[in-house]
Design a protein around this motif. Structure first.
Motif, PDB file in Angstrom:
ATOM      1  N   ARG A   1       0.822  -1.198   0.000  1.00  0.00           N
ATOM      2  CA  ARG A   1       0.000   0.000   0.000  1.00  0.00           C
ATOM      3  C   ARG A   1       0.865   1.261   0.000  1.00  0.00           C
ATOM      4  N   GLN A   2       1.890   1.261   0.861  1.00  0.00           N
ATOM      5  CA  GLN A   2       2.747   2.442   0.925  1.00  0.00           C
ATOM      6  C   GLN A   2       3.499   2.641  -0.392  1.00  0.00           C
ATOM      7  N   ARG A   3       3.894   1.539  -1.011  1.00  0.00           N
ATOM      8  CA  ARG A   3       4.580   1.651  -2.302  1.00  0.00           C
ATOM      9  C   ARG A   3       3.672   2.306  -3.331  1.00  0.00           C
ATOM     10  N   ARG A   4       2.405   1.854  -3.386  1.00  0.00           N
ATOM     11  CA  ARG A   4       1.471   2.449  -4.345  1.00  0.00           C
ATOM     12  C   ARG A   4       1.282   3.938  -4.070  1.00  0.00           C
ATOM     13  N   GLU A   5       1.120   4.289  -2.801  1.00  0.00           N
ATOM     14  CA  GLU A   5       0.900   5.694  -2.454  1.00  0.00           C
ATOM     15  C   GLU A   5       2.114   6.553  -2.800  1.00  0.00           C
ATOM     16  N   LEU A   6       3.312   6.020  -2.552  1.00  0.00           N
ATOM     17  CA  LEU A   6       4.534   6.761  -2.876  1.00  0.00           C
ATOM     18  C   LEU A   6       4.670   6.962  -4.378  1.00  0.00           C
ATOM     19  N   PHE A   7       4.377   5.928  -5.155  1.00  0.00           N
ATOM     20  CA  PHE A   7       4.495   6.069  -6.606  1.00  0.00           C
ATOM     21  C   PHE A   7       3.435   7.024  -7.156  1.00  0.00           C
ATOM     22  N   ALA A   8       2.240   6.987  -6.577  1.00  0.00           N
ATOM     23  CA  ALA A   8       1.218   7.935  -7.013  1.00  0.00           C
ATOM     24  C   ALA A   8       1.644   9.362  -6.690  1.00  0.00           C
ATOM     25  N   ALA A   9       2.192   9.567  -5.506  1.00  0.00           N
ATOM     26  CA  ALA A   9       2.669  10.906  -5.132  1.00  0.00           C
ATOM     27  C   ALA A   9       3.832  11.335  -6.034  1.00  0.00           C
ATOM     28  N   GLY A  10       4.728  10.391  -6.349  1.00  0.00           N
ATOM     29  CA  GLY A  10       5.828  10.700  -7.262  1.00  0.00           C
ATOM     30  C   GLY A  10       5.313  11.055  -8.648  1.00  0.00           C
ATOM     31  N   ALA A  11       4.271  10.342  -9.093  1.00  0.00           N
ATOM     32  CA  ALA A  11       3.668  10.646 -10.396  1.00  0.00           C
ATOM     33  C   ALA A  11       3.059  12.047 -10.396  1.00  0.00           C
ATOM     34  N   ARG A  12       2.399  12.390  -9.283  1.00  0.00           N
ATOM     35  CA  ARG A  12       1.810  13.730  -9.182  1.00  0.00           C
ATOM     36  C   ARG A  12       2.901  14.804  -9.235  1.00  0.00           C
ATOM     37  N   LEU A  13       4.022  14.571  -8.560  1.00  0.00           N
ATOM     38  CA  LEU A  13       5.121  15.546  -8.597  1.00  0.00           C
ATOM     39  C   LEU A  13       5.721  15.659  -9.993  1.00  0.00           C
TER      40      LEU A  13
END
Length: 476
Positions: free
Chosen positions: A226-238
């Protein structure tokens, strides 16, 4: 050695250089594309001007390139983009016999939606570090319309191969501690700065934070799924923010590359809402740079992405992007249908709190502003005036949106032959740009100023053109 370019002698050592022999690769590509020297030169000039370059190449210029002269600046990339359009495949300058300078290979790789996410992260770091520290090596980076096809196809293939259970659902709480929360806090801060001062003022900070802080987090092992998905989504947003801020700074080629890499990170984050918004950004970019056909296709891909996500606001924006593209293509029926679909999604939303965090900024004022642009492009002056006026009133605290909406309103006045009101409104837009670093706002005003060309003899118009030069440059 001296060459003659655009009728003027110029030293080859100060911008163009002789590669030592005929350019057979370029000749072969021209022949395959069935492209005349004159049409190549014309399209290179057109595409270059869309991206802020002022060139005046002709048939003689193409002859010199075929004889072995290396064009100056980013012209090799523009030539590759033009011939790539004709041939329906992506080309690089190296494919056309133009040697690449050191530091430029990443410019080509960043246009590709890669299978291996580790390579995507490496590309982002290299692109970001080169962007910040070695701008003289990176040089001007062109927007490449033909390179929009690869990420669309790769993303849609991923979309059909991914099960619904693997994707993010909304509303979903973000982890309330640790790196995910910190990255979201930084995203909120960058958003606030961008809204008030424009992307040009915050772009470097976003790129630095993404490449130096967030990508290393994404490369770490041991995080929960879950944390991996959230981090990658946040990285994608950045990465998408780096693209938008580059767009706002007039760095259109960089905007395309950051958004393309953002889409790949988004797949790791399993976030269809965000994926749709990245496609909306690419659609906006393509339409604004004279490729509304690609803009319409990208919006359509985004709608397919976000259709079953439970995010009406995300779909509203995508339908608005579809409307913009159709309006630019002069299609009133399709534009009206897209705007109606956008309104329907807006009505279906249960409020920002029930939406993904990536689309909570969207509201009916956003749709008003986009509708005004569509009405302007279709020549529906009265409707453009009404919706642009409402947008101006609604965005009193957002100077970039104020400037863009006032520019649209000024054009609506002009379309109704109300010159005094048009110039007064455009002057207010000019004043709103004080302290805002936004090429999008500037381009909106340049669009209005270009519409004044037939009335330049009038004192009011001459006065506006004189006043606008410091911000908009000299009128063509």
């Amino acid at each position: 050695m001296v060459a003659v370019t655009n009728g003027q002698p110029r030293s080859l050592g100060r911008g163009a250089r002789d590669s030592g022999g005929p350019n057979k690769a370029l000749a072969a590509a021209l022949k395959e594309a069935g492209c005349s020297y004159a049409s190549l030169a014309l399209r290179v000039n057109e595409l270059g001007r869309c991206q802020g370059a002022d060139t005046n190449y002709d048939k003689a210029s193409v002859t010199r390139w075929l004889q072995g002269q290396q064009p100056r600046g980013n012209t090799p990339e523009v030539i590759a983009a033009v011939l790539g359009e004709r041939l329906g495949r992506q080309l690089t300058p190296a494919d056309l016999g133009f040697p690449l300078d050191g530091g430029r290979p990443v410019v080509g790789r960043a246009l590709v939606y890669g299978e291996n996410v580790a390579e995507t992260l490496h590309t982002l770091v290299e692109l970001g570090s080169t962007d910040i520290a070695r701008r003289t090596l990176l040089g001007a980076v062109p927007f490449v319309p033909g390179a929009l096809i690869n990420p669309q196809r790769a993303w849609l293939l991923w979309l059909v191969e991914t099960t619904t259970e693997e994707t993010a659902t909304w509303p979903a709480p973000v982890s309330d501690a640790g790196p995910v929360e910190q990255v979201h806090a930084m995203i909120a801060m960058f958003d606030e700065m961008d809204n008030h001062y424009g992307g040009g003022g915050v772009r470097t900070s976003i790129v630095q934070y993404l490449s130096a802080e967030v990508v290393p987090l994404l490369q770490q092992r041991g995080t929960t799924p879950r944390q991996r998905r959230e981090l990658f989504a946040a990285g994608a947003r950045l990465a998408a923010m780096a693209g938008w801020s580059s767009y706002d700074a007039g760095e259109y080629g960089l905007a395309q590359r950051y958004m393309t890499q953002a889409l790949r990170l988004c797949a790791e984050g399993r976030d269809h809402v965000l994926g749709g918004q990245i496609l909306a950004g690419l659609s906006h970019l393509a339409t604004s740079l004279g490729r509304p056909d690609e803009g319409a296709a990208l919006a359509r891909a985004g709608i397919a992405t976000a259709r079953d996500t439970g995010s009406p606001l995300g779909l509203m924006r995508l339908y608005a992007m579809s409307a913009r593209a159709h309006a630019a293509l002069g299609r009133p029926r399709e534009t009206s249908a897209a705007l109606r679909a956008a309104e329907k999604q807006l009505d279906a939303s249960r409020g920002a709190a029930q939406e993904s965090p990536w689309v909570r900024f969207l509201d009916h004022h956003y749709l008003q502003a986009e509708s005004a642009v569509c009405f302007r492009d279709l020549g529906l002056a009265a409707q453009a005036e009404q919706t642009a006026s409402e947008s101006v009133r609604a965005h009193a605290d957002r100077r970039r949106r104020q400037a863009i909406s006032r520019s649209v309103l000024a054009t609506a006045h002009l379309q109704q032959n109300r010159l005094d009101e048009a110039v007064a409104t455009a002057t207010e837009a000019l004043d709103a740009l004080s302290g805002v670093h936004s090429e999008r706002s500037i381009q909106a005003l340049r669009d209005f100023r270009g519409r004044l060309a037939s009335r330049r003899k009038e004192p009011l118009v001459r006065e506006f053109e004189q006043r606008s030069r410091m911000v908009l440059g000299v009128a063509a």
